[in-house]
Design an enzyme around this catalytic site. Structure first.
Site, PDB file in Angstrom:
ATOM      1  N   ASP A  65      11.845  78.616  14.700  1.00  0.00           N
ATOM      2  CA  ASP A  65      11.617  77.684  13.597  1.00  0.00           C
ATOM      3  C   ASP A  65      10.615  78.293  12.613  1.00  0.00           C
ATOM      4  O   ASP A  65       9.497  78.650  12.987  1.00  0.00           O
ATOM      5  CB  ASP A  65      11.086  76.363  14.143  1.00  0.00           C
ATOM      6  N   SER A 105      13.514  71.148   8.772  1.00  0.00           N
ATOM      7  CA  SER A 105      14.081  71.542  10.058  1.00  0.00           C
ATOM      8  C   SER A 105      15.225  70.637  10.504  1.00  0.00           C
ATOM      9  O   SER A 105      16.135  71.085  11.191  1.00  0.00           O
ATOM     10  CB  SER A 105      12.993  71.563  11.141  1.00  0.00           C
ATOM     11  N   THR A 158      14.445  70.061  15.408  1.00  0.00           N
ATOM     12  CA  THR A 158      15.438  71.088  15.738  1.00  0.00           C
ATOM     13  C   THR A 158      16.213  70.777  17.018  1.00  0.00           C
ATOM     14  O   THR A 158      17.449  70.732  16.988  1.00  0.00           O
ATOM     15  CB  THR A 158      14.783  72.470  15.807  1.00  0.00           C
ATOM     16  N   GLU A 273      14.340  76.865  21.390  1.00  0.00           N
ATOM     17  CA  GLU A 273      13.583  76.881  20.136  1.00  0.00           C
ATOM     18  C   GLU A 273      12.162  77.375  20.341  1.00  0.00           C
ATOM     19  O   GLU A 273      11.421  76.859  21.172  1.00  0.00           O
ATOM     20  CB  GLU A 273      13.518  75.479  19.520  1.00  0.00           C
ATOM     21  N   ASP A 278       6.840  78.008  13.070  1.00  0.00           N
ATOM     22  CA  ASP A 278       6.784  77.165  11.877  1.00  0.00           C
ATOM     23  C   ASP A 278       5.393  76.581  11.664  1.00  0.00           C
ATOM     24  O   ASP A 278       4.867  76.560  10.537  1.00  0.00           O
ATOM     25  CB  ASP A 278       7.815  76.048  12.019  1.00  0.00           C
ATOM     26  N   HIS A 282       2.888  76.799   8.444  1.00  0.00           N
ATOM     27  CA  HIS A 282       2.295  75.673   7.724  1.00  0.00           C
ATOM     28  C   HIS A 282       0.775  75.834   7.611  1.00  0.00           C
ATOM     29  O   HIS A 282       0.179  75.467   6.588  1.00  0.00           O
ATOM     30  CB  HIS A 282       2.596  74.364   8.447  1.00  0.00           C
ATOM     31  N   ASP A 320      15.888  78.325  11.183  1.00  0.00           N
ATOM     32  CA  ASP A 320      16.384  77.250  10.339  1.00  0.00           C
ATOM     33  C   ASP A 320      15.910  77.401   8.898  1.00  0.00           C
ATOM     34  O   ASP A 320      16.536  76.915   7.967  1.00  0.00           O
ATOM     35  CB  ASP A 320      15.966  75.885  10.896  1.00  0.00           C
ATOM     36  N   HIS A 321      14.778  78.108   8.719  1.00  0.00           N
ATOM     37  CA  HIS A 321      14.185  78.353   7.400  1.00  0.00           C
ATOM     38  C   HIS A 321      12.968  79.240   7.613  1.00  0.00           C
ATOM     39  O   HIS A 321      12.566  79.503   8.747  1.00  0.00           O
ATOM     40  CB  HIS A 321      13.755  77.038   6.732  1.00  0.00           C
TER      41      HIS A 321
END
Length: 390
Positions: A65, A105, A158, A273, A278, A282, A320-321
């Site tokens: 993620d 997500s 996710t 995952e 992720d 952030h 996912d990004h």
């Protein structure tokens, strides 16, 4: 009456606080440097000796993620190499959602799991709120065993996008309830409170027991389990970061593969995952990001070893990004040091990498939409087109 109203409001406040706490990883810390604590050996694969089947019986999908190419290269820099590098077929997927150039997500996971782009925040439903069938559910229909593993709450966006159908990703209790609507064989991750401390009073752990699941609260508790239905709720909400959770992801991945491969089924589908890559993005925290990449990469080794032995398994790694707009500005491979930069404290719109290894891996070369991950998996499993719900 007044006291009852006060109690009700207090209860709702606590519930709301619990939901908000699921997103408190987004505070920016701004730590741009990282030096690895201890390097690990990656797999040494002799491709000349490998002969995979053309189509997979089993598929293991890793989603890092928030993991873009900078996050991957930070891992390569500090450890000297990654298991991901041993995966010879490489592509890129474009991550946009149906309503936003920058996906979240939930929409990103739904695109991968269903082959349909939806609006940000949606879990397993289309832009009209209609239920979509996920690749995990298609696998169940075709007598394959299924599993989910996550370092977040198992009800987070996710993993939820592979099993749940809700209009908002924040509907954690409803998402937990959706697990009971499936025949998933193994799921491992946090989020125990959404199964037990619920507004509706249901105890989903008791319901899981009634359905034949062995329920545990620590991956070490199920060391002797090698078959049957298994649910391991490893934290009340999210799991801690990589420094504090130890080998949880590697052990969970290995256990899920063991149980699923022993199932009386026509193969299996497993999604794993690495959630907190992720979160490091952030927070603009290079240490958090890179440590989480390495943690997922160590778990990936378990899947690659199984694929090499099995010959009928496909392993995919993607994201996912990307999160943070991360760049690698300096580094030293010998010292295991990296210096990163970040452009934002949120997701970005850039393409993300896809790595593939094993049976059918050559299908994942090129540049394509995130929805094509689903389409390629569906095709390789040889599910019949007329089975599709759309």
């Amino acid at each position: 009456m007044k006291n009852a109203t006060i109690l009700t409001l207090a209860f709702m406040f606590l519930i709301g606080t619990h939901v908000i706490a699921q997103e408190d990883y987004k505070d920016i810390h701004t730590k741009h440097e990282y030096t690895i604590e201890k390097k690990y050996e990656v797999l040494d694969i002799n491709y000349d000796e490998l002969r995979f089947k053309k189509r997979p019986k089993n598929i293991i999908l890793f989603i890092g993620d928030g993991m873009g190419v900078a996050q991957v290269f930070a891992g390569i820099t500090v450890n000297g190499a990654l298991n991901m590098e041993q995966m010879p077929y490489i592509g890129f997927n474009k991550t946009q959602s149906a309503d936003n150039y920058v996906t979240d997500s939930a929409a990103g996971g739904t695109a991968i799991s269903t082959g349909v782009r939806t609006y940000n925040g949606a879990v397993g439903v289309d832009v009209n709120g209609e239920k979509l069938t996920t690749i995990l559910e298609y696998a169940e229909r075709n007598n394959k065993a299924t599993g989910l593993v996550s370092t977040s709450a198992i009800t987070h966006a996710t993993p939820a996008s592979f099993i749940a159908h809700q209009p908002k990703r924040s509907m954690y209790e409803e998402i937990a309830g959706d697990f009971l609507e499936t025949d998933i064989d193994v799921f491992i991750g946090g989020g125990a409170d959404f199964f037990t401390k619920r507004v509706d009073g249901r105890n989903l752990v008791l319901e899981l027991n009634e359905k034949g699941y062995r329920v545990a609260y620590n991956i070490d508790e199920v060391e002797d389990v090698n078959s049957g239905k298994l649910a391991v709720l490893t934290a009340v909400a999210h799991n801690p970061g990589y420094r504090d959770r130890g080998e949880m992801l590697t052990k969970s991945t290995s256990k899920a593969i063991e149980v699923l491969s022993n199932a009386d089924s026509k193969g299996f589908f497993l999604m794993v995952e690495g959630s907190q890559i992720d979160w490091g993005g952030h927070q603009n925290d290079a240490s958090y990001v890179t440590g989480e990449v390495l943690d997922m990469d160590r778990a990936l080794a378990e899947a690659l070893k199984f694929a090499m032995e099995d010959k009928r398994t496909l392993v995919i790694v993607t994201a996912d990004h990307e999160t943070g707009g991360m760049t690698v500005n300096d580094g030293n491979v010998e010292k295991g040091y990296v210096k990163a930069g970040f452009n934002v404290g949120d997701h970005t719109a850039v393409m993300v990498p896809v790595f593939a290894f094993g049976a059918g891996a050559e299908e994942f070369v090129g540049v394509y939409d995130n929805t094509e991950i689903f389409e390629k998996i569906y095709k390789l499993y040889k599910f019949k087109e007329e089975e599709k719900d759309r």
